[in-house]
Design an enzyme around this catalytic site. Structure first.
Site, PDB file in Angstrom:
ATOM      1  N   SER A 150       0.780  -1.125  -0.105  1.00  0.00           N
ATOM      2  CA  SER A 150      -0.029   0.005  -0.070  1.00  0.00           C
ATOM      3  C   SER A 150       0.756   1.272   0.045  1.00  0.00           C
ATOM      4  O   SER A 150       1.804   1.297   0.791  1.00  0.00           O
ATOM      5  CB  SER A 150      -1.021  -0.141   1.201  1.00  0.00           C
ATOM      6  N   TYR A 163      -3.409  -1.403  10.043  1.00  0.00           N
ATOM      7  CA  TYR A 163      -3.586  -1.859   8.667  1.00  0.00           C
ATOM      8  C   TYR A 163      -1.963  -1.554   7.999  1.00  0.00           C
ATOM      9  O   TYR A 163      -1.501  -2.475   7.330  1.00  0.00           O
ATOM     10  CB  TYR A 163      -4.758  -1.341   7.881  1.00  0.00           C
TER      11      TYR A 163
END
Length: 258
Positions: A150, A163
């Site tokens: 990410s 996360y």
């Protein structure tokens, strides 16, 4: 449209391959000649639909079921993969492993429980670690491992801190594996999406959020699953044979400036 068969005679496993980015990756690899194992954790109907889409595009695919984030998940996954290959009469082993499966945790640190933390790490970090570990004897020399990370690991974004930590750990796994597996001609890279228009981002149904995320990219739009799949396909191909241990921004230039 003419599609290159640059993955001809290759076998690929895409975790979380039934929906969103994983679905797009599987379809792209399938169109380019790979036999694609479409992994799913819960939604068999979506996995079977993705398999049919790959076949409709002229490719070959099959579903593989294993719930990730539980004890024995990697063994369950690879045993199902091995059985499916044997049933098809295909040669054992894998050439391309895409660790795409993951869950989000849109909560600031004050609201993250121990159970939340354990679950997001179990699915996003622990599972790919052991999926790779169990893959080492199956992965052919000259193979490819692609970890879907990410862009959040390169900026401060507190609302998804736990996360993002899972993806930062995955980025380090990429570095370590690239060095460890290089002598076998295996490349390992991270591909990092930004704001991408998939069902994993329910807040995109809010017009203001959608506008703000679109404007965060220098290209002025949200990413699509196909945008990410195209980059993964390149990294998984022989064209990227001299690229390993890299973190590749596939965000459309999100947060490049202040």
């Amino acid at each position: 449209m003419t599609t290159s068969l640059r993955h001809q005679d290759k076998t690929a496993l895409v975790t979380g391959g039934s929906r969103g980015i994983g679905r797009a990756i599987g379809r792209r690899l399938g169109r380019e000649g790979a036999l694609v194992a479409v992994h799913y954790g819960h939604d068999r109907a979506s996995a079977e639909r993705t398999v049919k889409e790959i076949e409709a595009d002229g490719g070959q695919a099959f579903p593989v079921h294993a719930e990730l984030g539980v004890d024995g998940d990697a063994d369950t996954l690879w045993e199902a993969f091995d059985r499916a290959l044997s049933a098809r009469g295909a040669r054992p082993g894998v050439d391309i492993l895409v660790n795409n499966a993951g869950i989000t945790l849109p909560r600031p640190i004050a609201d993250v429980t121990e159970a939340d933390y354990d679950q997001v790490f179990a699915v996003n970090t622990r599972a790919p670690f052991f999926v790779v570990q169990r893959a080492l004897t199956r992965l052919r020399d000259g193979g490819r491992i692609v970890n879907v990370s990410s862009v959040a690991t390169r900026v401060a974004f507190p609302p998804i801190v736990a996360y993002t930590m899972t993806k930062a750990a995955l980025d380090y796994l990429t570095l370590a594996l690239a060095q460890e597996l290089g002598h076998r001609g295996i490349t390992v890279n991270s591909v990092a999406p930004g704001y991408t228009d998939t069902e994993i981002n329910p807040t995109l149904s809010i017009p203001e959020v959608r506008r703000r995320y679109s404007e965060a990219s220098v290209l002025g739009r949200l990413g699509t699953p196909a945008d990410i799949a195209d980059v993964v396909s390149f990294v998984a191909s022989d064209d990227a044979r001299w690229v390993t241990g890299q973190w590749i921004d596939a965000s459309g230039g999100v947060h490049l400036g202040a």
